[in-house]
Scaffold this active site. Sequence first.
Site, PDB file in Angstrom:
ATOM      1  N   ASN A   1       1.127  -1.161   0.023  1.00  0.00           N
ATOM      2  CA  ASN A   1      -0.105   0.124   0.043  1.00  0.00           C
ATOM      3  C   ASN A   1       0.844   1.113   0.087  1.00  0.00           C
ATOM      4  O   ASN A   1       1.401   1.567   1.142  1.00  0.00           O
ATOM      5  CB  ASN A   1      -0.927  -0.069   1.121  1.00  0.00           C
ATOM      6  CG  ASN A   1      -1.832   1.273   1.259  1.00  0.00           C
ATOM      7  OD1 ASN A   1      -1.656   1.968   0.314  1.00  0.00           O
ATOM      8  ND2 ASN A   1      -2.674   1.252   2.666  1.00  0.00           N
TER       9      ASN A   1
ATOM     10  N   ARG B   1      -2.299  -2.228  -3.624  1.00  0.00           N
ATOM     11  CA  ARG B   1      -3.518  -1.198  -3.749  1.00  0.00           C
ATOM     12  C   ARG B   1      -3.396  -0.258  -4.967  1.00  0.00           C
ATOM     13  O   ARG B   1      -2.285   0.450  -4.947  1.00  0.00           O
ATOM     14  CB  ARG B   1      -3.593  -0.603  -2.506  1.00  0.00           C
ATOM     15  CG  ARG B   1      -4.580   0.348  -2.474  1.00  0.00           C
ATOM     16  CD  ARG B   1      -4.607   0.953  -0.889  1.00  0.00           C
ATOM     17  NE  ARG B   1      -5.838   1.996  -0.980  1.00  0.00           N
ATOM     18  CZ  ARG B   1      -6.088   2.544   0.304  1.00  0.00           C
ATOM     19  NH1 ARG B   1      -5.383   2.642   1.147  1.00  0.00           N
ATOM     20  NH2 ARG B   1      -6.839   3.486   0.078  1.00  0.00           N
TER      21      ARG B   1
ATOM     22  N   HIS C   1     -11.888   4.369  -1.499  1.00  0.00           N
ATOM     23  CA  HIS C   1     -11.877   3.599  -0.074  1.00  0.00           C
ATOM     24  C   HIS C   1     -12.906   2.351  -0.441  1.00  0.00           C
ATOM     25  O   HIS C   1     -13.267   1.955   0.337  1.00  0.00           O
ATOM     26  CB  HIS C   1     -12.590   4.386   0.872  1.00  0.00           C
ATOM     27  CG  HIS C   1     -11.501   5.392   1.722  1.00  0.00           C
ATOM     28  ND1 HIS C   1     -12.270   6.781   1.912  1.00  0.00           N
ATOM     29  CD2 HIS C   1     -10.301   5.363   1.846  1.00  0.00           C
ATOM     30  CE1 HIS C   1     -11.027   7.372   2.621  1.00  0.00           C
ATOM     31  NE2 HIS C   1     -10.112   6.663   2.426  1.00  0.00           N
TER      32      HIS C   1
ATOM     33  N   LEU D   1     -13.360   7.347   8.288  1.00  0.00           N
ATOM     34  CA  LEU D   1     -12.947   8.457   8.856  1.00  0.00           C
ATOM     35  C   LEU D   1     -11.204   8.437   9.274  1.00  0.00           C
ATOM     36  O   LEU D   1     -11.186   7.883  10.455  1.00  0.00           O
ATOM     37  CB  LEU D   1     -13.542   9.119  10.100  1.00  0.00           C
ATOM     38  CG  LEU D   1     -15.158   9.235   9.761  1.00  0.00           C
ATOM     39  CD1 LEU D   1     -15.805   9.773  11.084  1.00  0.00           C
ATOM     40  CD2 LEU D   1     -15.552  10.299   8.538  1.00  0.00           C
ATOM     41  N   GLY D   2     -10.354   8.488   8.015  1.00  0.00           N
ATOM     42  CA  GLY D   2      -9.173   8.512   8.655  1.00  0.00           C
ATOM     43  C   GLY D   2      -8.447   9.630   7.935  1.00  0.00           C
ATOM     44  O   GLY D   2      -8.948  10.554   8.440  1.00  0.00           O
TER      45      GLY D   2
ATOM     46  N   GLY E   1      -7.849  10.411   4.820  1.00  0.00           N
ATOM     47  CA  GLY E   1      -8.792  10.523   3.908  1.00  0.00           C
ATOM     48  C   GLY E   1     -10.106  10.161   4.356  1.00  0.00           C
ATOM     49  O   GLY E   1     -10.110   9.416   5.423  1.00  0.00           O
TER      50      GLY E   1
ATOM     51  N   ARG F   1      -7.302  17.611   3.070  1.00  0.00           N
ATOM     52  CA  ARG F   1      -8.193  17.986   2.164  1.00  0.00           C
ATOM     53  C   ARG F   1      -9.576  18.517   2.316  1.00  0.00           C
ATOM     54  O   ARG F   1     -10.016  18.292   3.425  1.00  0.00           O
ATOM     55  CB  ARG F   1      -8.414  16.560   1.365  1.00  0.00           C
ATOM     56  CG  ARG F   1      -7.226  15.931   0.579  1.00  0.00           C
ATOM     57  CD  ARG F   1      -7.682  14.616  -0.097  1.00  0.00           C
ATOM     58  NE  ARG F   1      -6.776  13.668   0.343  1.00  0.00           N
ATOM     59  CZ  ARG F   1      -7.032  12.293   0.480  1.00  0.00           C
ATOM     60  NH1 ARG F   1      -8.215  11.819  -0.048  1.00  0.00           N
ATOM     61  NH2 ARG F   1      -6.375  11.605   1.059  1.00  0.00           N
TER      62      ARG F   1
ATOM     63  N   ASP G   1      -4.357  16.084  12.325  1.00  0.00           N
ATOM     64  CA  ASP G   1      -4.420  15.107  13.108  1.00  0.00           C
ATOM     65  C   ASP G   1      -5.608  15.539  14.175  1.00  0.00           C
ATOM     66  O   ASP G   1      -5.618  16.383  15.188  1.00  0.00           O
ATOM     67  CB  ASP G   1      -3.142  14.897  14.179  1.00  0.00           C
ATOM     68  CG  ASP G   1      -3.118  13.593  14.750  1.00  0.00           C
ATOM     69  OD1 ASP G   1      -4.074  13.103  15.542  1.00  0.00           O
ATOM     70  OD2 ASP G   1      -2.241  12.820  14.618  1.00  0.00           O
ATOM     71  N   MET G   2      -6.636  14.639  14.234  1.00  0.00           N
ATOM     72  CA  MET G   2      -7.800  14.847  15.085  1.00  0.00           C
ATOM     73  C   MET G   2      -7.435  14.814  16.593  1.00  0.00           C
ATOM     74  O   MET G   2      -8.283  15.406  17.418  1.00  0.00           O
ATOM     75  CB  MET G   2      -8.763  13.833  14.532  1.00  0.00           C
ATOM     76  CG  MET G   2     -10.086  14.021  15.505  1.00  0.00           C
ATOM     77  SD  MET G   2     -10.830  15.867  14.995  1.00  0.00           S
ATOM     78  CE  MET G   2     -11.866  15.115  13.649  1.00  0.00           C
TER      79      MET G   2
ATOM     80  N   GLY H   1      -9.041   5.598  11.642  1.00  0.00           N
ATOM     81  CA  GLY H   1      -8.424   6.274  12.828  1.00  0.00           C
ATOM     82  C   GLY H   1      -9.474   6.902  13.449  1.00  0.00           C
ATOM     83  O   GLY H   1      -9.409   6.742  14.871  1.00  0.00           O
ATOM     84  N   ILE H   2     -10.000   8.019  13.006  1.00  0.00           N
ATOM     85  CA  ILE H   2     -10.887   8.738  13.707  1.00  0.00           C
ATOM     86  C   ILE H   2     -12.482   7.942  14.195  1.00  0.00           C
ATOM     87  O   ILE H   2     -12.716   7.830  15.217  1.00  0.00           O
ATOM     88  CB  ILE H   2     -11.266   9.970  13.236  1.00  0.00           C
ATOM     89  CG1 ILE H   2     -10.168  10.766  12.832  1.00  0.00           C
ATOM     90  CG2 ILE H   2     -12.336  10.911  13.715  1.00  0.00           C
ATOM     91  CD1 ILE H   2     -10.085  11.859  11.914  1.00  0.00           C
TER      92      ILE H   2
ATOM     93  N   GLU I   1     -12.671   4.804  14.380  1.00  0.00           N
ATOM     94  CA  GLU I   1     -12.579   3.771  15.261  1.00  0.00           C
ATOM     95  C   GLU I   1     -12.186   4.166  16.614  1.00  0.00           C
ATOM     96  O   GLU I   1     -12.562   3.664  17.789  1.00  0.00           O
ATOM     97  CB  GLU I   1     -11.323   2.780  14.792  1.00  0.00           C
ATOM     98  CG  GLU I   1     -11.544   1.976  13.735  1.00  0.00           C
ATOM     99  CD  GLU I   1     -10.154   1.691  12.935  1.00  0.00           C
ATOM    100  OE1 GLU I   1      -9.184   1.552  13.631  1.00  0.00           O
ATOM    101  OE2 GLU I   1     -10.108   1.481  11.777  1.00  0.00           O
TER     102      GLU I   1
ATOM    103  N   GLU J   1      -8.160  -3.082   4.984  1.00  0.00           N
ATOM    104  CA  GLU J   1      -7.868  -3.033   3.541  1.00  0.00           C
ATOM    105  C   GLU J   1      -6.780  -3.966   3.141  1.00  0.00           C
ATOM    106  O   GLU J   1      -6.976  -4.830   2.286  1.00  0.00           O
ATOM    107  CB  GLU J   1      -7.641  -1.686   3.146  1.00  0.00           C
ATOM    108  CG  GLU J   1      -8.633  -0.685   3.179  1.00  0.00           C
ATOM    109  CD  GLU J   1      -8.322   0.896   3.246  1.00  0.00           C
ATOM    110  OE1 GLU J   1      -7.189   1.247   4.050  1.00  0.00           O
ATOM    111  OE2 GLU J   1      -8.715   1.451   2.524  1.00  0.00           O
TER     112      GLU J   1
HETATM  113  P1  ADP Z   1      -4.847   6.889   7.029  1.00  0.00           P
HETATM  114  O1  ADP Z   1      -6.153   7.345   6.328  1.00  0.00           O
HETATM  115  O2  ADP Z   1      -3.815   7.443   6.685  1.00  0.00           O
HETATM  116  O3  ADP Z   1      -4.867   5.336   7.142  1.00  0.00           O
HETATM  117  P2  ADP Z   1      -5.831   6.697   9.916  1.00  0.00           P
HETATM  118  O4  ADP Z   1      -7.100   5.835   9.371  1.00  0.00           O
HETATM  119  O5  ADP Z   1      -4.676   5.894  10.528  1.00  0.00           O
HETATM  120  O6  ADP Z   1      -5.277   7.336   8.571  1.00  0.00           O
HETATM  121  O7  ADP Z   1      -6.537   7.867  10.709  1.00  0.00           O
HETATM  122  C1  ADP Z   1      -5.687   8.805  11.064  1.00  0.00           C
HETATM  123  C2  ADP Z   1      -6.674   9.769  11.863  1.00  0.00           C
HETATM  124  O8  ADP Z   1      -7.115   9.061  12.943  1.00  0.00           O
HETATM  125  C3  ADP Z   1      -5.814  10.708  12.473  1.00  0.00           C
HETATM  126  O9  ADP Z   1      -6.536  12.355  12.247  1.00  0.00           O
HETATM  127  C4  ADP Z   1      -5.702  10.671  13.820  1.00  0.00           C
HETATM  128  O10 ADP Z   1      -5.576  11.804  14.682  1.00  0.00           O
HETATM  129  C5  ADP Z   1      -7.106  10.002  14.203  1.00  0.00           C
HETATM  130  N1  ADP Z   1      -6.998   9.266  15.424  1.00  0.00           N
HETATM  131  C6  ADP Z   1      -6.191   8.148  15.633  1.00  0.00           C
HETATM  132  N2  ADP Z   1      -6.469   7.787  17.087  1.00  0.00           N
HETATM  133  C7  ADP Z   1      -7.345   8.780  17.611  1.00  0.00           C
HETATM  134  C8  ADP Z   1      -8.086   9.012  18.771  1.00  0.00           C
HETATM  135  N3  ADP Z   1      -7.792   8.042  19.856  1.00  0.00           N
HETATM  136  N4  ADP Z   1      -8.912   9.865  18.911  1.00  0.00           N
HETATM  137  C9  ADP Z   1      -9.160  10.889  17.883  1.00  0.00           C
HETATM  138  N5  ADP Z   1      -8.388  10.567  16.463  1.00  0.00           N
HETATM  139  C10 ADP Z   1      -7.766   9.512  16.624  1.00  0.00           C
END
Ligand code: ADP
Length: 598
Positions: free
Chosen positions: A7, A85, A173, A202-203, A205, A234, A275-276, A323-324, A326, A380
């Site tokens: 990937n 990918r 996605h 919600l990552g 992307g 974005r 970064d969230m 990431g967000i 989850e 993925e």
């Molecule tokens: P990608 O799309 O690059 O695979 P990810 O799915 O890893 O990205 O998502 C990254 C996002 O998830 C970032 O904005 C990060 O801040 C957020 N994130 C990860 N852990 C947490 C958390 N515990 N609380 C809030 N946001 C989180």
Amino acid sequence: MLVIVFNVGSSSLKFGVFRVDDEAREVLKGSYERFRDGVCEVRIRHEDMDDRWTAECDGVSSAIAEVPALLDRFGLSSIEAVGHRVAHGGALFAAPTILDEATIARIETLTPLAPLHNPANLEAIALSRRLWPEIPQVAVFDTSFHLSNPPFATTYAVPKAWRDAGLRRYGFHGTSHKYVATRVAEEIGIDLADLRIASVHLGNGASICAVNRGVSMDSSMGMTPLEGLVMGTRSGDVDPGAFGHLSRQLGLSIAEVEDALYSQSGLKGLAGSADMRDLEDAATGGDADAQLAIEIYAYRARKYIGAYAAAMAGLDAIVFTGGIGENSPSMRRRILDGLEFMGVRLDHERNQVADLSGRAAPQIQAYGSRVRVLVTETAEQMMIARETAEALARPKPSNGIIAVAVSGRHVHLSRAAVDALFGAGYVLTPETPLRQPGNWAARERVVVKGPKGKLERVAILGPLRARTQVEISRTDSFVLGIDVPVRDSGKLDDTPSVTLVGPAGTVETEGLILAARHIHTNPADAARLGLENGDHVDVHVGDDSRGLTFARTLIRIGANSFTEMHIDTDEANAAGIGGAAEGQIVAGATATIRANHQ
Ligand code: ADP
């Protein structure tokens, strides 16, 4: 089969090694990131080990070149397939595809659609074919899952010349949305083909996909992964009228606008960090920009969920991933608060403690919530490993010649409908036997009436069924003036209603559909063709001048069925065939979809 999955992004390499048999099991996971001044950060997880170190490495290509030695170190040099990918498959790739010179050349033609993403994928493909020349390699596309989106969802209302030049919506996605939707069906024990799911990824992307009865109907991402939700860097949706303004007022070039929309916008543009976690901390500390960014993020996602509930005529489940999705209970809650009116109620405690370990998919809706809410990790890479193995195992279609019959408009009636239309206890007169044993066309006919017009003398097919079903063509739907969905026969929930007129009365009935094309077959022929119930195949029909390939044709096995493909009159006209013809199965089924129909 031992499969390695790559990937590749513009500034990172992620890879995973999976053992794929009946299931795919992760054996090793690795990443090379943060390339700077000839070094990068490496992370490898294998069994109980989770090691990070800094290595000399000046970019993604040199990182890939390191991988064979690394696999050696962990006793994994016997890999048997490579899965890649690939961001954009355009309209060319509806399924994972084995890579050879010809397919690579076709992927290269798509670079203008994804100038930021596809070249990195192609470079990784070229390099890994040099590293493992003997091993088969497969491309899995982010866009393929969405090729089922109907034209009214994929078409931009722009001049024809632009559309002819390839401007349309694709969606991304796809591998993630397909995986989590399948996971939801598995978790709640309902066939994916009976579920309307909003899949919320919600990552960095981010996108939401309307997964309507197992197929993608719409995605918040468009021609590029820029449309839709607010993302890390974005923008998501922006009024296209803004671009002229930016050019005139700020003197920005197209390249500058594009760069800013991709990498200086989203959460970063609104509040300084992509970064969230940073934003949630800053918002807690009173930072007004971070607070507004979080509100915009949640509001945009909530709007799309509402829109997709409307698009699918209802909603059965919402699934969060990325990431967000989850990891942020507060973002999940912000997005869903206020959706009680459509049957979404969160259990705040369950939302707070959702534990995703071991690929769990906990349900976090409150007791009595009509819509289920789930959270699960996306997988993925695992999905790509599985699809790579499936693409390689797929039997080459052989001798897949089948008869094709054209179904004119017709109705199947219930007992109650016959009573209402022809009089209580009336018995229809079987007149013409059909090729499917036991089925016949009746001498009687009905009128089908809509708000705009009517279809006279519509055939009635017997025997009677539990529910009335009215099958017309898309052209007919404009005669009636009703928006009619494509459905598999018998899947009639939430279908539009229509009026039937008979000599003794009228009935208003739901069950108006454009029948999804399908192949009836029996167990013996299915075995010969290598097919299972619920598979989808591509079938080429017609002669050289007007012939075409029908994608996603459903296989329906019945004990005594006559093997025959059924298409409607619009489809037959498009392929330039008259009453009867032959078709050839040209591409196989996918086991993922297969599983969902059992
Ligand atoms: P990608 O799309 O690059 O695979 P990810 O799915 O890893 O990205 O998502 C990254 C996002 O998830 C970032 O904005 C990060 O801040 C957020 N994130 C990860 N852990 C947490 C958390 N515990 N609380 C809030 N946001 C989180």
